[in-house]
Design a protein around this motif. Structure first.
Motif, PDB file in Angstrom:
ATOM      1  N   GLN A   1      -4.149  15.280  10.769  1.00 42.63           N
ATOM      2  CA  GLN A   1      -3.823  13.871  10.568  1.00 42.63           C
ATOM      3  C   GLN A   1      -4.986  13.170   9.863  1.00 42.63           C
ATOM      4  N   TYR A   2      -4.676  12.410   8.820  1.00 37.62           N
ATOM      5  CA  TYR A   2      -5.662  11.657   8.048  1.00 37.62           C
ATOM      6  C   TYR A   2      -5.271  10.187   8.058  1.00 37.62           C
ATOM      7  N   SER A   3      -6.229   9.330   7.720  1.00 37.95           N
ATOM      8  CA  SER A   3      -5.877   7.923   7.549  1.00 37.95           C
ATOM      9  C   SER A   3      -6.627   7.352   6.354  1.00 37.95           C
ATOM     10  N   ALA A   4      -6.054   6.309   5.794  1.00 36.44           N
ATOM     11  CA  ALA A   4      -6.646   5.583   4.674  1.00 36.44           C
ATOM     12  C   ALA A   4      -6.581   4.105   5.016  1.00 36.44           C
ATOM     13  N   GLU A   5      -7.749   3.495   5.217  1.00 36.45           N
ATOM     14  CA  GLU A   5      -7.805   2.065   5.504  1.00 36.45           C
ATOM     15  C   GLU A   5      -8.204   1.348   4.224  1.00 36.45           C
ATOM     16  N   VAL A   6      -7.429   0.336   3.850  1.00 32.65           N
ATOM     17  CA  VAL A   6      -7.646  -0.399   2.606  1.00 32.65           C
ATOM     18  C   VAL A   6      -8.346  -1.726   2.919  1.00 32.65           C
ATOM     19  N   PHE A   7      -9.321  -2.058   2.067  1.00 32.46           N
ATOM     20  CA  PHE A   7     -10.098  -3.289   2.226  1.00 32.46           C
ATOM     21  C   PHE A   7     -10.041  -4.105   0.944  1.00 32.46           C
TER      22      PHE A   7
ATOM     23  N   GLY B   1      -4.983  -3.180   5.713  1.00 35.23           N
ATOM     24  CA  GLY B   1      -3.928  -2.260   6.120  1.00 35.23           C
ATOM     25  C   GLY B   1      -4.413  -0.824   6.194  1.00 35.23           C
ATOM     26  N   THR B   2      -3.700  -0.028   6.981  1.00 34.04           N
ATOM     27  CA  THR B   2      -4.021   1.393   7.145  1.00 34.04           C
ATOM     28  C   THR B   2      -2.747   2.205   6.984  1.00 34.04           C
ATOM     29  N   ARG B   3      -2.871   3.339   6.311  1.00 36.16           N
ATOM     30  CA  ARG B   3      -1.768   4.282   6.174  1.00 36.16           C
ATOM     31  C   ARG B   3      -2.246   5.617   6.727  1.00 36.16           C
TER      32      ARG B   3
ATOM     33  N   ILE C   1       0.882  -1.164   0.000  1.00 36.50           N
ATOM     34  CA  ILE C   1       0.000   0.000   0.000  1.00 36.50           C
ATOM     35  C   ILE C   1       0.919   1.214   0.000  1.00 36.50           C
ATOM     36  N   GLN C   2       0.808   2.038  -1.042  1.00 37.12           N
ATOM     37  CA  GLN C   2       1.719   3.170  -1.221  1.00 37.12           C
ATOM     38  C   GLN C   2       0.961   4.489  -1.155  1.00 37.12           C
ATOM     39  N   LEU C   3       1.602   5.513  -0.596  1.00 32.55           N
ATOM     40  CA  LEU C   3       1.061   6.881  -0.576  1.00 32.55           C
ATOM     41  C   LEU C   3       2.064   7.813  -1.237  1.00 32.55           C
ATOM     42  N   GLY C   4       1.558   8.786  -2.001  1.00 35.22           N
ATOM     43  CA  GLY C   4       2.465   9.755  -2.599  1.00 35.22           C
ATOM     44  C   GLY C   4       1.737  10.844  -3.355  1.00 35.22           C
ATOM     45  N   ARG C   5       2.539  11.711  -3.999  1.00 35.51           N
ATOM     46  CA  ARG C   5       2.023  12.883  -4.713  1.00 35.51           C
ATOM     47  C   ARG C   5       1.791  12.670  -6.199  1.00 35.51           C
TER      48      ARG C   5
ATOM     49  N   LEU D   1      -3.129   7.068  -3.317  1.00 32.25           N
ATOM     50  CA  LEU D   1      -2.897   5.802  -2.647  1.00 32.25           C
ATOM     51  C   LEU D   1      -2.954   4.738  -3.734  1.00 32.25           C
ATOM     52  N   SER D   2      -1.962   3.874  -3.770  1.00 33.00           N
ATOM     53  CA  SER D   2      -1.926   2.803  -4.746  1.00 33.00           C
ATOM     54  C   SER D   2      -1.829   1.470  -4.008  1.00 33.00           C
ATOM     55  N   VAL D   3      -2.657   0.527  -4.429  1.00 32.55           N
ATOM     56  CA  VAL D   3      -2.667  -0.809  -3.842  1.00 32.55           C
ATOM     57  C   VAL D   3      -2.061  -1.763  -4.866  1.00 32.55           C
ATOM     58  N   LEU D   4      -0.965  -2.412  -4.491  1.00 26.81           N
ATOM     59  CA  LEU D   4      -0.301  -3.373  -5.369  1.00 26.81           C
ATOM     60  C   LEU D   4      -0.806  -4.769  -5.035  1.00 26.81           C
ATOM     61  N   THR D   5      -1.185  -5.508  -6.082  1.00 27.08           N
ATOM     62  CA  THR D   5      -1.737  -6.845  -5.893  1.00 27.08           C
ATOM     63  C   THR D   5      -1.030  -7.848  -6.804  1.00 27.08           C
TER      64      THR D   5
END
Length: 110
Positions: A90-96, A103-105, A11-15, A38-42
């Motif tokens: 502060q923010y969060s991103a929870e991936v499902f 996971g959470t970032r 799980i990646q975060l960026g600009r 946010l990018s989710v690699l599978t």
């Protein structure tokens, strides 16, 4: 032997994003007018539904979903934008994956 089930590898975060939808510039600190990617690699040949729950101050600010299927290695991106600018904090991103948290970032808007 059947197809391997879909599995999250990162799980990646960026600009910004690469052409393959993976994150090009990793960061956890953003400006108020930045787009947060946010990018989710599978991996795996199965299928499923990826979703992200974006939260700020205990409130959900977005819950996008994307169906993914029949890809060996892939990146699925979820941009978060606010034309008026994000409030700092502060923010969060929870991936499902199929409704199950994988996971959470956390990140900051300054």
């Amino acid at each position: 032997c059947g197809p391997r089930p879909l599995r999250i590898t990162a799980i990646q975060l960026g600009r910004s994003l690469n052409p393959d939808h993976s994150v090009a510039e990793f960061t956890t600190v953003f400006g108020q007018r930045d787009t947060v990617y946010l990018s989710v690699l599978t991996v795996g040949g199965g299928s499923g539904t990826l979703s992200v729950r974006w939260t700020f101050g205990g409130n959900i600010v977005g819950e996008p979903k994307k169906r993914v299927a029949d890809r060996d290695v892939a990146a699925t991106d979820f941009p978060l934008q606010n034309a008026g600018g994000f409030p700092p904090g502060q923010y969060s991103a929870e991936v499902f994956l199929d409704g199950k948290s994988v996971g959470t970032r956390t990140f900051r808007i300054e």
